[in-house]
Scaffold this active site. Structure first.
Site, PDB file in Angstrom:
ATOM      1  N   ARG A 109      30.064  -5.252 -17.339  1.00 22.28           N
ATOM      2  CA  ARG A 109      28.785  -5.983 -17.199  1.00 22.28           C
ATOM      3  C   ARG A 109      28.554  -6.293 -15.720  1.00 22.28           C
ATOM      4  O   ARG A 109      29.351  -7.013 -15.116  1.00 22.28           O
ATOM      5  CB  ARG A 109      28.880  -7.270 -18.020  1.00 22.28           C
ATOM      6  N   LYS A 156      31.088 -12.802  -9.402  1.00 25.89           N
ATOM      7  CA  LYS A 156      31.542 -14.126  -9.839  1.00 25.89           C
ATOM      8  C   LYS A 156      32.321 -14.854  -8.749  1.00 25.89           C
ATOM      9  O   LYS A 156      32.794 -14.242  -7.787  1.00 25.89           O
ATOM     10  CB  LYS A 156      32.370 -14.004 -11.127  1.00 25.89           C
TER      11      LYS A 156
HETATM   12  C1  7PJ Z   1      29.419 -13.121 -18.973  1.00 24.22           C
HETATM   13  C2  7PJ Z   1      28.476 -13.108 -19.994  1.00 24.22           C
HETATM   14  C3  7PJ Z   1      30.663 -12.437 -19.170  1.00 24.22           C
HETATM   15  C4  7PJ Z   1      29.839 -11.808 -21.332  1.00 24.22           C
HETATM   16  C5  7PJ Z   1      27.720 -14.270 -18.333  1.00 24.22           C
HETATM   17  C6  7PJ Z   1      27.508 -14.562 -14.839  1.00 24.22           C
HETATM   18  C7  7PJ Z   1      27.529 -15.619 -15.879  1.00 24.22           C
HETATM   19  N1  7PJ Z   1      28.679 -12.451 -21.173  1.00 24.22           N
HETATM   20  N2  7PJ Z   1      27.409 -13.832 -19.582  1.00 24.22           N
HETATM   21  N3  7PJ Z   1      30.818 -11.792 -20.364  1.00 24.22           N
HETATM   22  N4  7PJ Z   1      28.929 -13.835 -17.933  1.00 24.22           N
HETATM   23  N5  7PJ Z   1      30.092 -11.159 -22.476  1.00 24.22           N
HETATM   24  O1  7PJ Z   1      27.108 -13.412 -15.034  1.00 24.22           O
HETATM   25  O2  7PJ Z   1      27.941 -14.909 -13.696  1.00 24.22           O
HETATM   26  O3  7PJ Z   1      31.572 -12.409 -18.327  1.00 24.22           O
HETATM   27  S1  7PJ Z   1      26.647 -15.270 -17.386  1.00 24.22           S
END
Ligand code: 7PJ
Length: 277
Positions: free
Chosen positions: A255, A221
């Protein structure tokens, strides 16, 4: 799919790694649907081999500035892929969506988790989820992806997010979704300044007060990119450090894009924490 808080101190449990599978058109710009699915399946197979226990499929780009996607487009990106993965692999599938229709169809096709960056605030989402029994990740976001990074404002970033979680837990409960199905995620990068993002990371353990599983998504990020002044393909070391800091503070699910590297890093932490080398 179970994500539970055990009696052990949360920071002593090895978090589950959730591998990100992006199916937005920019990642699939050429080739027909079939080859796209094959590419995606190859990526899923690799993530499973590398130790991912959950695959997160997202058909709507929620990056800052991203445009809205229609229900039809999102369904056509997510559902065939979900079916293809479910027929080939034994892995938990999380669907990253804020649309009730996508949630409903995904659950019908065997989705194991709904991951909603809008925390079930869109129309009919609570209703659809109340009719099922699968876990749901409620993420905090200030504003909407198109504008959220403009000027994020908080009285206190931690207490404001905690009070948002309290409200959403009540909304879920009133709709018939019990608290024990919920996973909480403070939403790194979603309407937060660089300073606020690092305050969140430094104080991540405070969200343990809900007694619910926690998810941290920091991989690649811009909080890492801005701090280190690096482009997206040069953020691995920063992302791994952040993953470990979140894990030490009780994150149950991490994640990430780089599954193998994250699993290795977490195993080092786990060896130290469990005294088991
Ligand atoms: C997240 C997400 C996060 C959850 C994205 C990216 C943007 N879902 N979906 N948490 N980020 N739960 O991966 O840069 O931080 S999309």
């Amino acid at each position: 799919m179970t994500v539970s808080v055990t009696n052990k101190a949360p920071e002593l449990c090895m978090p589950k790694v959730m591998g990100i599978l992006n199916v937005t058109p920019d990642s699939f710009s050429d080739g027909g649907q079939f080859s796209n699915i094959n590419n995606a399946l190859a990526q899923v197979e690799k993530m499973i081999e590398d130790g991912a226990l959950i695959i997160d499929i997202g058909g709507e780009s929620t990056r800052p500035g991203a445009k809205d996607v229609s229900v039809t487009d999102e369904l056509s990106r997510v559902i065939p892929l979900l079916k293809a993965i479910k027929s080939r692999f034994k892995v938990d599938i999380s669907i990253d969506t804020s649309k009730a229709e996508v949630m409903a169809q995904a659950i019908e096709q065997g989705a194991d988790i709904i991951n909603d960056v809008r925390a079930l605030q869109n129309k009919n989402c609570l209703k659809v989820l109340a009719q099922t029994n699968i876990p749901i990740c409620l993420m905090h976001m200030q504003g909407l992806p198109r504008t959220m990074q403009a000027e994020p404002k908080y009285d206190d970033v931690i207490s404001d997010i905690k009070s948002f979680f309290r409200q959403r837990i009540i909304a879920c409960d009133s709709a018939g979704i019990s608290k024990d199905r919920l996973i909480l995620d403070p939403g790194f990068g979603f309407g937060k300044s660089l300073v606020q993002n690092f305050q969140l990371l430094a104080n991540f353990s405070q969200f343990q007060s809900f007694g619910l599983p926690l998810l941290a998504g920091i991989s690649r990020k811009s909080m890492i990119g801005k701090l280190l002044n690096t482009e997206v393909d040069q953020r691995l070391a920063g992302s791994l450090s952040a993953a470990i800091i979140a894990a030490q503070q009780g994150a149950n699910i991490i994640r990430v894009h780089d599954v193998k590297e994250t699993v290795d890093a977490l195993r080092v932490l786990q060896a130290v924490n469990s005294n088991n080398f």
